[in-house]
Scaffold this motif. Structure first.
Motif, mmCIF file in Angstrom:
data_model
loop_
_atom_site.group_PDB
_atom_site.id
_atom_site.type_symbol
_atom_site.label_atom_id
_atom_site.label_comp_id
_atom_site.label_asym_id
_atom_site.label_seq_id
_atom_site.Cartn_x
_atom_site.Cartn_y
_atom_site.Cartn_z
ATOM 1 N N SER A 176 -2.126 -3.786 7.100
ATOM 2 C CA SER A 176 -2.714 -2.553 7.642
ATOM 3 C C SER A 176 -3.081 -2.729 9.113
ATOM 4 O O SER A 176 -2.868 -1.821 9.922
ATOM 5 N N ASP A 190 1.154 3.478 5.157
ATOM 6 C CA ASP A 190 0.332 2.360 4.679
ATOM 7 C C ASP A 190 0.016 2.553 3.202
ATOM 8 O O ASP A 190 -0.903 3.289 2.848
ATOM 9 N N GLU A 191 0.753 1.885 2.350
ATOM 10 C CA GLU A 191 0.595 1.973 0.893
ATOM 11 C C GLU A 191 0.435 3.417 0.423
ATOM 12 O O GLU A 191 -0.563 3.763 -0.216
HETATM 13 MG MG MG Z 1 -3.814 -2.720 3.721
#
Ligand code: MG
Ligand code: ADP
Length: 244
Positions: A45, A165-166
């Motif tokens: 991240s 991000d995910e």
């Molecule tokens: Mg992360």
């Protein structure tokens, strides 16, 4: 040779004495889809957030579309407009309808007139299969629908690159597929994408390259069939074995 769309050189990032990124070098060409995998806390991240300067690198350079984000004189707002970002938590404005979520940033940031913003919003809701939800409020949608709205909102800004991000990590398993299908469509359309994900099937099938991070460094960077299918590094093998 054309420059890569995203270029990261010697990137370091520390929070206090915690050195989270320890020298990252990465290039992503135009139209390339790169999946970033790795254990929790490995700096995935933070890397994405450095690529659009939500975090300021401690050392090193980041270029997007050939412009150096880390140059103090760069017009950071102009560079950021090239970058769409989608988070695990969808971050929609709860008090605005779906279509208003798409028009507001276009009006505020790009200064588009009402009619243009509405037209672009409608086109992008159509793209993610949610045209009929334009007047709904986010809370009335499923998590998967909310995430598709978040993707449409980013697309409405006309980005050259998309960072994820995910994007499916907060979703119930039965809702993951619809979001991945939208991302797959974008990849097929030639969007440049950097995707942090634990979805190995998506990485295998959609990514041009897979980057495995651990401890703030890139441990392995290559074709999905190599990095996932036949990892050279022990740390990659260990990480993948725990996912299965
Ligand atoms: Mg992360
Ligand atoms: P990942 O996304 O791979 O799980 P992160 O980039 O979120 O990893 O985090 C890597 C490390 O950086 C973690 O140890 C985390 O606690 C630390 N970290 C991330 N953001 C911050 C922050 N804003 N302030 C302090 N530490 C942070």
């Amino acid at each position: 040779m054309t420059r890569p769309e995203i270029e990261v050189r010697g990137l370091h990032k520390s929070f206090g004495d915690n050195e989270v990124l320890r020298g990252i070098d990465l290039e992503i060409g135009r139209g390339e889809v790169v999946c970033v995998i790795g254990p929790s806390g490995s700096g995935k991240s933070t890397l994405l957030r450095c690529v659009n300067l939500l975090e300021e690198p401690t050392k090193g350079q980041v270029f997007v579309g050939g412009a150096e984000l880390t140059d103090p004189d760069v017009d950071i707002d102009a560079v950021r407009r090239r970058i769409g970002m989608v988070f695990q938590q969808f971050n929609l404005f709860p008090h605005l309808t779906v279509v208003e979520n798409l028009t507001l940033p276009q009006r505020r940031v790009l200064r588009r007139d009402k009619a243009t913003a509405a037209k672009v919003a409608a086109e992008n809701l159509e793209r993610v299969g949610l045209a009929e939800k334009a007047s709904a409020y986010p809370a009335s949608l499923s998590g998967g629908q909310q995430q598709r709205v978040a993707i449409a909102r980013a697309l409405a800004m006309g980005p050259a690159v998309m960072l994820f991000d995910e994007p499916t990590s907060a979703l119930d398993p039965e809702l993951v597929g619809d979001v991945l299908a939208v991302m797959r469509m974008l990849a097929d359309e030639g969007m440049t994408m950097m995707v942090v994900t634990h979805e190995m099937t998506f990485a295998r099938e959609v990514a041009d390259r897979v980057v495995f991070m651990d401890g703030g460094v890139v441990v392995e960077d290559g074709r999905p069939e190599d990095v996932i299918g036949n990892p050279r590094n022990e740390r990659t093998r260990h990480f993948l074995s725990r996912l299965l």
